[in-house]
Design a protein around this motif. Structure first.
Motif, mmCIF file in Angstrom:
data_model
loop_
_atom_site.group_PDB
_atom_site.id
_atom_site.type_symbol
_atom_site.label_atom_id
_atom_site.label_comp_id
_atom_site.label_asym_id
_atom_site.label_seq_id
_atom_site.Cartn_x
_atom_site.Cartn_y
_atom_site.Cartn_z
ATOM 1 N N GLN A 1 97.001 39.941 81.074
ATOM 2 C CA GLN A 1 95.854 39.157 81.518
ATOM 3 C C GLN A 1 94.880 39.007 80.359
ATOM 4 N N VAL A 2 94.334 37.829 80.237
ATOM 5 C CA VAL A 2 93.394 37.519 79.165
ATOM 6 C C VAL A 2 92.067 37.115 79.787
ATOM 7 N N ARG A 3 91.004 37.585 79.199
ATOM 8 C CA ARG A 3 89.667 37.264 79.686
ATOM 9 C C ARG A 3 88.875 36.597 78.572
ATOM 10 N N LEU A 4 88.155 35.524 78.930
ATOM 11 C CA LEU A 4 87.271 34.832 77.990
ATOM 12 C C LEU A 4 85.834 34.993 78.486
ATOM 13 N N VAL A 5 84.968 35.438 77.622
ATOM 14 C CA VAL A 5 83.574 35.642 77.990
ATOM 15 C C VAL A 5 82.684 34.855 77.041
ATOM 16 N N GLU A 6 81.920 33.915 77.624
ATOM 17 C CA GLU A 6 81.022 33.080 76.834
ATOM 18 C C GLU A 6 79.612 33.679 76.826
ATOM 19 N N SER A 7 78.881 33.333 75.792
ATOM 20 C CA SER A 7 77.471 33.702 75.717
ATOM 21 C C SER A 7 76.762 32.701 74.810
ATOM 22 N N GLY A 8 75.424 32.696 74.900
ATOM 23 C CA GLY A 8 74.636 31.884 73.987
ATOM 24 C C GLY A 8 74.005 30.646 74.578
ATOM 25 N N GLY A 9 74.282 30.350 75.839
ATOM 26 C CA GLY A 9 73.658 29.184 76.443
ATOM 27 C C GLY A 9 72.186 29.422 76.697
ATOM 28 N N GLY A 10 71.499 28.373 77.119
ATOM 29 C CA GLY A 10 70.083 28.499 77.414
ATOM 30 C C GLY A 10 69.385 27.167 77.454
ATOM 31 N N PHE A 29 98.952 38.434 71.961
ATOM 32 C CA PHE A 29 99.764 38.493 70.756
ATOM 33 C C PHE A 29 99.218 37.522 69.718
ATOM 34 N N ARG A 30 98.922 36.337 70.204
ATOM 35 C CA ARG A 30 98.415 35.296 69.308
ATOM 36 C C ARG A 30 97.627 34.269 70.122
ATOM 37 N N ILE A 31 96.540 33.788 69.553
ATOM 38 C CA ILE A 31 95.789 32.687 70.153
ATOM 39 C C ILE A 31 96.159 31.417 69.416
ATOM 40 N N ASN A 32 96.794 30.491 70.114
ATOM 41 C CA ASN A 32 97.272 29.266 69.488
ATOM 42 C C ASN A 32 96.158 28.250 69.278
ATOM 43 N N ALA A 33 95.225 28.216 70.205
ATOM 44 C CA ALA A 33 94.130 27.256 70.110
ATOM 45 C C ALA A 33 92.971 27.748 70.960
ATOM 46 N N MET A 34 91.782 27.401 70.531
ATOM 47 C CA MET A 34 90.587 27.663 71.322
ATOM 48 C C MET A 34 89.743 26.399 71.319
ATOM 49 N N ALA A 35 89.040 26.199 72.408
ATOM 50 C CA ALA A 35 88.302 24.953 72.544
ATOM 51 C C ALA A 35 87.071 25.151 73.418
ATOM 52 N N TRP A 36 86.176 24.193 73.313
ATOM 53 C CA TRP A 36 85.002 24.121 74.169
ATOM 54 C C TRP A 36 85.060 22.826 74.964
ATOM 55 N N CYS A 95 84.617 27.754 77.658
ATOM 56 C CA CYS A 95 85.561 28.111 76.613
ATOM 57 C C CYS A 95 86.967 28.085 77.207
ATOM 58 N N ALA A 96 87.922 27.640 76.416
ATOM 59 C CA ALA A 96 89.317 27.621 76.840
ATOM 60 C C ALA A 96 90.182 28.103 75.695
ATOM 61 N N ALA A 97 91.308 28.706 76.054
ATOM 62 C CA ALA A 97 92.224 29.196 75.023
ATOM 63 C C ALA A 97 93.657 29.080 75.493
ATOM 64 N N GLU A 98 94.519 28.767 74.534
ATOM 65 C CA GLU A 98 95.958 28.838 74.775
ATOM 66 C C GLU A 98 96.463 30.082 74.074
ATOM 67 N N VAL A 99 97.096 30.985 74.840
ATOM 68 C CA VAL A 99 97.371 32.324 74.331
ATOM 69 C C VAL A 99 98.826 32.694 74.558
ATOM 70 N N ASP A 100 99.420 33.324 73.549
ATOM 71 C CA ASP A 100 100.693 34.030 73.715
ATOM 72 C C ASP A 100 100.350 35.481 74.006
ATOM 73 N N GLY A 101 100.644 35.914 75.228
ATOM 74 C CA GLY A 101 100.344 37.282 75.610
ATOM 75 C C GLY A 101 101.542 37.932 76.261
ATOM 76 N N SER A 102 101.383 39.145 76.699
ATOM 77 C CA SER A 102 102.484 39.846 77.351
ATOM 78 C C SER A 102 102.802 39.167 78.677
ATOM 79 N N GLY A 103 104.037 38.746 78.830
ATOM 80 C CA GLY A 103 104.456 38.127 80.070
ATOM 81 C C GLY A 103 104.204 36.638 80.175
ATOM 82 N N CYS A 104 103.563 36.052 79.183
ATOM 83 C CA CYS A 104 103.259 34.627 79.263
ATOM 84 C C CYS A 104 103.018 34.058 77.872
ATOM 85 N N LEU A 105 103.810 33.058 77.528
ATOM 86 C CA LEU A 105 103.622 32.375 76.257
ATOM 87 C C LEU A 105 102.981 31.023 76.516
ATOM 88 N N GLY A 106 101.978 30.709 75.727
ATOM 89 C CA GLY A 106 101.329 29.410 75.851
ATOM 90 C C GLY A 106 100.510 29.240 77.112
#
Length: 120
Positions: A1-10, A29-36, A95-106
């Protein structure tokens, strides 16, 4: 499981700046892309800026020259530097991310969103 936590708005006045941060954690394992993305009231969610693992970037026409996306790979963190903000930039930023992690690629993950409000 992957968690994304944003901060800095206002709340900021038009012409001001904000810096958003998004930290990814979990079994990564690897973050392929990150986006806003952002979503204004009554509008569809739209891509603001994206960065793939090799460093290529892509921006919405409406933010080119004003926003800059960057990544700190060792920290699994992506930033969005927003300058010359306009009232029309007001939205919830995700925030969004495409992630290769345990049990799930992409697999795709989303953060909870952070509110950015630009006053005129």
């Amino acid at each position: 499981q992957v968690r994304l936590v944003e901060s800095g708005g206002g709340l900021v006045q038009a012409g001001g700046s904000l810096r958003l941060s998004c930290a990814a954690s979990g079994s990564i394992f690897r973050i392929n892309a990150m986006a806003w993305y952002r979503q204004a009231p009554g509008k569809q969610r739209e891509l603001v800026a994206a960065m793939i693992s090799r460093g290529s970037t892509n921006y919405a026409d409406s933010v080119k020259g004003r926003f800059t996306i960057s990544r700190d790979n060792p920290k699994n963190t992506v930033y969005l530097q927003m300058n010359s903000l306009k009232p029309e930039d007001t939205a919830v930023y995700y925030c969004a991310a495409e992630v290769d992690g345990s049990g799930c690629l992409g697999c795709h993950y989303w953060g909870q969103g952070t509110q950015v409000t630009v006053s005129s």
